[in-house]
Motif scaffolding. Structure first.
Motif, mmCIF file in Angstrom:
data_model
loop_
_atom_site.group_PDB
_atom_site.id
_atom_site.type_symbol
_atom_site.label_atom_id
_atom_site.label_comp_id
_atom_site.label_asym_id
_atom_site.label_seq_id
_atom_site.Cartn_x
_atom_site.Cartn_y
_atom_site.Cartn_z
ATOM 1 N N VAL A 176 29.793 64.444 72.121
ATOM 2 C CA VAL A 176 28.628 63.653 71.358
ATOM 3 C C VAL A 176 27.171 64.075 71.769
ATOM 4 C CG1 VAL A 176 29.996 61.570 71.103
ATOM 5 C CG2 VAL A 176 28.650 61.962 73.002
ATOM 6 N N TYR A 177 26.043 63.960 70.929
ATOM 7 C CA TYR A 177 24.793 64.273 70.960
ATOM 8 C C TYR A 177 24.278 62.785 71.595
ATOM 9 C CZ TYR A 177 24.435 68.348 68.377
ATOM 10 O OH TYR A 177 24.491 69.757 68.034
ATOM 11 N N LYS A 178 23.415 62.727 72.641
ATOM 12 C CA LYS A 178 22.731 61.547 72.986
ATOM 13 C C LYS A 178 21.308 61.548 72.819
ATOM 14 C CE LYS A 178 25.608 60.100 76.848
ATOM 15 N NZ LYS A 178 25.738 58.932 76.567
ATOM 16 N N PHE A 179 20.900 60.748 71.759
ATOM 17 C CA PHE A 179 19.233 60.723 71.268
ATOM 18 C C PHE A 179 18.845 59.617 71.354
ATOM 19 C CE2 PHE A 179 21.737 60.211 67.566
ATOM 20 C CZ PHE A 179 20.544 59.362 66.979
ATOM 21 N N LYS A 180 17.697 59.276 71.390
ATOM 22 C CA LYS A 180 16.967 58.398 71.654
ATOM 23 C C LYS A 180 16.209 57.671 70.331
ATOM 24 C CE LYS A 180 13.946 55.256 74.309
ATOM 25 N NZ LYS A 180 13.036 55.108 75.456
ATOM 26 N N CYS A 181 16.695 56.767 69.805
ATOM 27 C CA CYS A 181 15.957 56.098 68.491
ATOM 28 C C CYS A 181 14.506 55.816 68.698
ATOM 29 C CB CYS A 181 16.777 54.986 67.948
ATOM 30 S SG CYS A 181 16.285 54.403 66.291
ATOM 31 N N ASP A 182 13.472 56.480 68.663
ATOM 32 C CA ASP A 182 12.169 56.337 69.201
ATOM 33 C C ASP A 182 11.121 56.482 68.287
ATOM 34 O OD1 ASP A 182 12.158 59.197 69.011
ATOM 35 O OD2 ASP A 182 11.772 59.332 71.064
ATOM 36 N N ALA A 183 11.501 56.792 67.022
ATOM 37 C CA ALA A 183 10.359 57.264 66.112
ATOM 38 C C ALA A 183 9.444 56.010 65.713
ATOM 39 C CB ALA A 183 10.551 57.728 64.730
ATOM 40 N N GLY A 184 7.986 56.067 65.868
ATOM 41 C CA GLY A 184 7.102 55.032 65.557
ATOM 42 C C GLY A 184 6.977 54.090 66.796
ATOM 43 N N ASN A 199 23.094 53.214 58.145
ATOM 44 C CA ASN A 199 22.077 52.856 58.684
ATOM 45 C C ASN A 199 21.103 54.070 58.956
ATOM 46 O OD1 ASN A 199 22.898 50.301 59.561
ATOM 47 N ND2 ASN A 199 24.363 51.231 60.811
ATOM 48 N N THR A 200 19.846 53.682 59.576
ATOM 49 C CA THR A 200 18.849 54.817 59.771
ATOM 50 C C THR A 200 18.288 54.679 61.220
ATOM 51 O OG1 THR A 200 18.173 54.479 57.581
ATOM 52 C CG2 THR A 200 16.659 55.651 58.812
ATOM 53 N N TYR A 201 18.570 55.828 62.064
ATOM 54 C CA TYR A 201 18.192 55.975 63.194
ATOM 55 C C TYR A 201 17.309 57.257 63.391
ATOM 56 C CZ TYR A 201 21.885 52.913 64.093
ATOM 57 O OH TYR A 201 22.792 51.898 64.147
ATOM 58 N N CYS A 202 16.091 57.196 63.969
ATOM 59 C CA CYS A 202 15.273 58.607 63.894
ATOM 60 C C CYS A 202 14.668 58.848 65.399
ATOM 61 C CB CYS A 202 14.094 58.249 62.927
ATOM 62 S SG CYS A 202 14.469 57.995 61.252
ATOM 63 N N THR A 203 14.761 60.203 65.360
ATOM 64 C CA THR A 203 14.211 60.712 66.680
ATOM 65 C C THR A 203 13.158 61.558 66.684
ATOM 66 O OG1 THR A 203 14.560 61.597 68.980
ATOM 67 C CG2 THR A 203 15.930 62.261 66.933
ATOM 68 N N THR A 204 12.053 61.499 67.414
ATOM 69 C CA THR A 204 10.973 62.571 67.499
ATOM 70 C C THR A 204 11.224 63.852 68.071
ATOM 71 O OG1 THR A 204 9.870 61.403 69.396
ATOM 72 C CG2 THR A 204 9.216 60.699 67.002
ATOM 73 N N LYS A 205 12.277 63.693 68.842
ATOM 74 C CA LYS A 205 12.766 65.144 69.478
ATOM 75 C C LYS A 205 13.677 65.823 68.548
ATOM 76 C CE LYS A 205 14.452 66.317 73.906
ATOM 77 N NZ LYS A 205 15.271 66.045 75.303
ATOM 78 N N ILE A 206 13.125 66.762 67.646
ATOM 79 C CA ILE A 206 13.698 67.453 66.404
ATOM 80 C C ILE A 206 14.476 68.575 66.615
ATOM 81 C CG2 ILE A 206 12.058 66.134 64.807
ATOM 82 C CD1 ILE A 206 10.643 68.777 64.512
ATOM 83 N N ASN A 207 14.401 69.081 67.908
ATOM 84 C CA ASN A 207 14.936 70.436 68.242
ATOM 85 C C ASN A 207 16.565 69.954 68.747
ATOM 86 O OD1 ASN A 207 16.373 72.659 68.817
ATOM 87 N ND2 ASN A 207 14.409 73.297 70.161
ATOM 88 N N ILE A 208 17.503 70.039 68.086
ATOM 89 C CA ILE A 208 18.989 69.407 68.442
ATOM 90 C C ILE A 208 19.428 70.201 69.697
ATOM 91 C CG2 ILE A 208 21.302 69.240 67.581
ATOM 92 C CD1 ILE A 208 20.537 68.664 64.873
ATOM 93 N N LYS A 209 18.885 71.638 69.812
ATOM 94 C CA LYS A 209 19.457 72.309 70.929
ATOM 95 C C LYS A 209 19.030 71.767 72.361
ATOM 96 C CE LYS A 209 19.889 76.376 68.121
ATOM 97 N NZ LYS A 209 19.520 77.919 67.924
#
Length: 122
Positions: free
Chosen positions: A30-38, A105-115
């Protein structure tokens, strides 16, 4: 010196694994990412759909209103992650969009480089 006859024999060995090896690749990751846009402020999310870099209000597709929850989500590496934009007033921020486990749903992160995202076993 007299030689003794030795009857040829065939010896077979059975392979028995002594260690478990998982061969499922990234299926269980799994990817772990923070829903942080805005930063917790309400805005709108558009998807990059016209293949022209940068936000075009008439060319990119409106997805939904959005408010960051600030939670770190676990998303399967097999899920789709879409390019998009978080828009609040005149400020436009490029984001990666995940639609959630059910795709509604809609979840967005500003960290756009998945790598650069952290991964973990599910």
């Amino acid at each position: 010196m007299k030689r003794a006859y030795v009857r040829p024999t065939m010896v077979g060995e059975r392979f028995v694994a002594n260690e478990y090896v998982a061969a499922c690749g990234d299926k269980e990751k799994v990817y772990k990412f923070k829903c942080d846009a805005g930063g917790g402020k309400s805005g709108e999310v558009y998807l990059e759909t016209n293949n022209i870099k940068g936000f075009q209000p008439l060319g990119d597709t409106y997805l939904s209103s959005y408010h960051a929850c600030g939670i770190t989500h676990d998303a399967s590496t097999a899920d789709k992650f879409l390019d998009g934009y978080y828009v609040r007033g005149l400020k436009v921020t490029p984001v990666k969009v995940w639609r959630g486990e059910k795709g509604d749903n809609t979840y967005c992160t500003t960290k756009i480089n998945i790598k650069e995202w952290e991964t973990a076993k599910s």
